[in-house]
Write a protein that holds these residues in place. Structure first.
Motif, PDB file in Angstrom:
ATOM      1  N   UNK A  40       0.803  -1.234   0.000  1.00 56.66           N
ATOM      2  CA  UNK A  40       0.000   0.000   0.000  1.00 56.66           C
ATOM      3  C   UNK A  40       0.830   1.275   0.000  1.00 56.66           C
ATOM      4  N   UNK A  41       2.120   1.185   0.352  1.00 50.23           N
ATOM      5  CA  UNK A  41       2.950   2.395   0.306  1.00 50.23           C
ATOM      6  C   UNK A  41       3.130   2.888  -1.121  1.00 50.23           C
ATOM      7  N   UNK A  42       2.823   2.041  -2.112  1.00 48.34           N
ATOM      8  CA  UNK A  42       2.958   2.438  -3.516  1.00 48.34           C
ATOM      9  C   UNK A  42       1.834   3.347  -3.974  1.00 48.34           C
ATOM     10  N   UNK A  43       0.823   3.538  -3.156  1.00 50.72           N
ATOM     11  CA  UNK A  43      -0.245   4.470  -3.539  1.00 50.72           C
ATOM     12  C   UNK A  43      -0.775   5.266  -2.347  1.00 50.72           C
ATOM     13  N   UNK A  44      -0.203   5.027  -1.155  1.00 50.05           N
ATOM     14  CA  UNK A  44      -0.647   5.759   0.034  1.00 50.05           C
ATOM     15  C   UNK A  44       0.362   6.807   0.518  1.00 50.05           C
ATOM     16  N   UNK A  45       1.487   6.934  -0.173  1.00 48.94           N
ATOM     17  CA  UNK A  45       2.483   7.915   0.270  1.00 48.94           C
ATOM     18  C   UNK A  45       1.916   9.327   0.285  1.00 48.94           C
ATOM     19  N   UNK A  46       1.092   9.646  -0.715  1.00 41.66           N
ATOM     20  CA  UNK A  46       0.519  10.993  -0.797  1.00 41.66           C
ATOM     21  C   UNK A  46      -0.922  11.039  -0.288  1.00 41.66           C
ATOM     22  N   UNK A  47      -1.362   9.987   0.398  1.00 37.04           N
ATOM     23  CA  UNK A  47      -2.747   9.954   0.864  1.00 37.04           C
ATOM     24  C   UNK A  47      -3.047  11.089   1.835  1.00 37.04           C
ATOM     25  N   UNK A  48      -2.096  11.408   2.716  1.00 37.40           N
ATOM     26  CA  UNK A  48      -2.332  12.471   3.690  1.00 37.40           C
ATOM     27  C   UNK A  48      -2.583  13.809   3.003  1.00 37.40           C
ATOM     28  N   UNK A  49      -1.975  13.991   1.845  1.00 33.82           N
ATOM     29  CA  UNK A  49      -2.201  15.215   1.081  1.00 33.82           C
ATOM     30  C   UNK A  49      -3.671  15.299   0.660  1.00 33.82           C
ATOM     31  N   UNK A  50      -4.214  14.193   0.178  1.00 36.87           N
ATOM     32  CA  UNK A  50      -5.626  14.149  -0.216  1.00 36.87           C
ATOM     33  C   UNK A  50      -6.523  14.315   1.010  1.00 36.87           C
ATOM     34  N   UNK A  51      -6.159  13.640   2.089  1.00 39.96           N
ATOM     35  CA  UNK A  51      -6.946  13.700   3.318  1.00 39.96           C
ATOM     36  C   UNK A  51      -7.004  15.119   3.876  1.00 39.96           C
ATOM     37  N   UNK A  52      -5.873  15.813   3.889  1.00 41.92           N
ATOM     38  CA  UNK A  52      -5.834  17.189   4.381  1.00 41.92           C
ATOM     39  C   UNK A  52      -6.668  18.101   3.475  1.00 41.92           C
ATOM     40  N   UNK A  53      -6.631  17.850   2.175  1.00 46.80           N
ATOM     41  CA  UNK A  53      -7.432  18.644   1.245  1.00 46.80           C
ATOM     42  C   UNK A  53      -8.918  18.492   1.560  1.00 46.80           C
ATOM     43  N   UNK A  54      -9.369  17.257   1.753  1.00 45.14           N
ATOM     44  CA  UNK A  54     -10.775  17.015   2.071  1.00 45.14           C
ATOM     45  C   UNK A  54     -11.170  17.742   3.352  1.00 45.14           C
ATOM     46  N   UNK A  55     -10.251  17.776   4.330  1.00 45.26           N
ATOM     47  CA  UNK A  55     -10.545  18.417   5.618  1.00 45.26           C
ATOM     48  C   UNK A  55     -10.757  19.923   5.490  1.00 45.26           C
TER      49      UNK A  55
END
Length: 386
Positions: free
Chosen positions: A255-270
């Motif tokens: 999952x690190x192959x597609x979750x490295x930038x997940x926090x960026x998306x999560x922060x955007x949604x917030x």
């Protein structure tokens, strides 16, 4: 071979896996409550030995390994769920990630019982950090062209050569090195072997590679007459290519192959408000749909590993698509931040910091785990196109 050789059936998560998911979420909430998991200001795997020790105390390193080696004998899908939660929450797992993901499994599959008994419990307890000695300055992702050699000498082997992009080699106690031990006429893939190298061995020099983000994760490692004993050889001499192919399936599919930038998306949604533009919702929806598709592919590969298979082609697909997604995520979030004027609103200081780091870090996505061109070659061979 044809495309029918692809095996990407979506597995069903067990109740045990979902229970573990809740346990990991509880752990993350407690870490935040105690102030040991601050909001991230960077993407990628952070390095924190204290966090690794706390994760080890939960029994979550070497989760699938036999109990005799410090493992919990749980399924690959349970391990997948655990890592998915840790990565999504930006928990710094870099101190044990490589050892848990691939060094330990390589020793479990190919190592001697003595190697397993020594290294695996220390990895599971969070006391050993491993690094990877594959890529070389003039070889890149074409491992068959590497020049590092191991020469047989009295009592062991003498290694000479260079390795590059060795993540956290400056923190690691050991490295698993792929080296040529013989030349086989007419074959580029035979004559390689793998060795466990103590990073304190004389003749070994570690030089930092500082990224555009001014961070030191990568290194170049020089081997000058580095002696390793006989027992440092992993598996059978000359079988290194088969062993490293299995290892790369572990490295490329997680999952690190597609979750490295997940926090960026999560922060955007917030930070997005109720008056968000329709175009933003469309772009964000497309990004999240790609993320969910990658998750299904990655879980399918975890299921294949659970069945004892070596999904080299399927893992390459996940890694290739994951790289494209990670870089696309950075571009989409940047465009949304600009179009929705989020930064000037004062609502997105943390998002702004993450975005700056992500733009500097994004080129590394195409380096780690193999370049897209190499991966597509593996895929093409796998489905009979070359």
């Amino acid at each position: 071979m044809t495309a029918a050789n692809l095996h990407l059936a979506l597995p069903k998560l067990t109740p045990e896996a979902e229970t573990l998911r809740q346990d990991v979420r509880t752990f993350i909430a407690e870490e935040r409550a105690f102030g040991r998991l601050p909001p991230p200001r960077r993407i990628g795997l952070g390095f924190d030995k204290a966090m690794t020790k706390r994760i080890a105390q939960k029994g979550w390193i070497g989760l699938t390994w036999p109990r005799q080696y410090g493992g919990q004998e749980r399924s690959a899908l349970e391990r997948y769920v655990m890592n998915e939660e840790l990565l999504a929450a930006a928990v710094p797992v870099g101190a044990h990630w490589i050892a848990d993901r691939q060094s330990g499994p390589v020793l479990l599959k190919f190592g001697t019982d003595k190697q397993r008994q020594f290294y695996l419990p220390l990895i599971a307890s969070g006391d050993l950090t491993f690094s990877i000695g594959m890529s070389e300055p003039e070889s890149g992702s074409d491992l068959a062209s590497l020049r590092t050699r191991a020469e047989k000498v009295v009592g062991g082997w003498r290694i000479n050569g260079r390795k590059i992009w060795t993540t956290n080699a400056h923190h690691a106690q050991y490295m698993i090195v792929l080296a040529r031990t013989s030349t086989v006429e007419g074959s580029r893939h035979e004559g390689f072997s793998q060795f466990i190298v103590d990073m304190t061995t004389p003749g070994l020099t570690i030089s930092p590679i500082v990224s555009m983000a001014l961070e030191h994760d990568f290194n170049e490692v020089l081997f000058e007459d580095v002696f390793v004993p006989e027992e440092a050889l992993i598996g059978r001499e000359g079988n290194g290519w088969n062993q490293v192919s299995a290892e790369l399936a572990y490295e490329r599919s997680g999952p690190e192959r597609w979750l490295s930038s997940f926090r960026l998306i999560s922060e955007l949604v917030d930070v997005l408000g109720p008056d968000v533009r329709p175009g933003t919702l469309e772009d964000l929806g497309r990004l999240i749909s790609h993320l969910l598709s990658l998750r299904q592919l990655s879980m399918s590969v975890a299921s294949m590993i659970q069945q004892g298979k070596s999904p080299n082609m399927e893992a390459s697909i996940v890694k290739d698509l994951g790289t494209k997604f990670e870089q696309e995520a950075v571009r989409v979030v940047r465009n949304i931040v600009s179009a929705d004027d989020l930064v000037s609103s004062g609502r997105a200081e943390r998002l702004k910091a993450l975005l700056i780091h992500a733009q500097q870090y994004a080129p590394a996505f195409t380096i780690r785990g193999g370049t897209n061109e190499i991966l597509r070659g593996i895929i093409a061979r796998g489905i009979g196109l070359r």
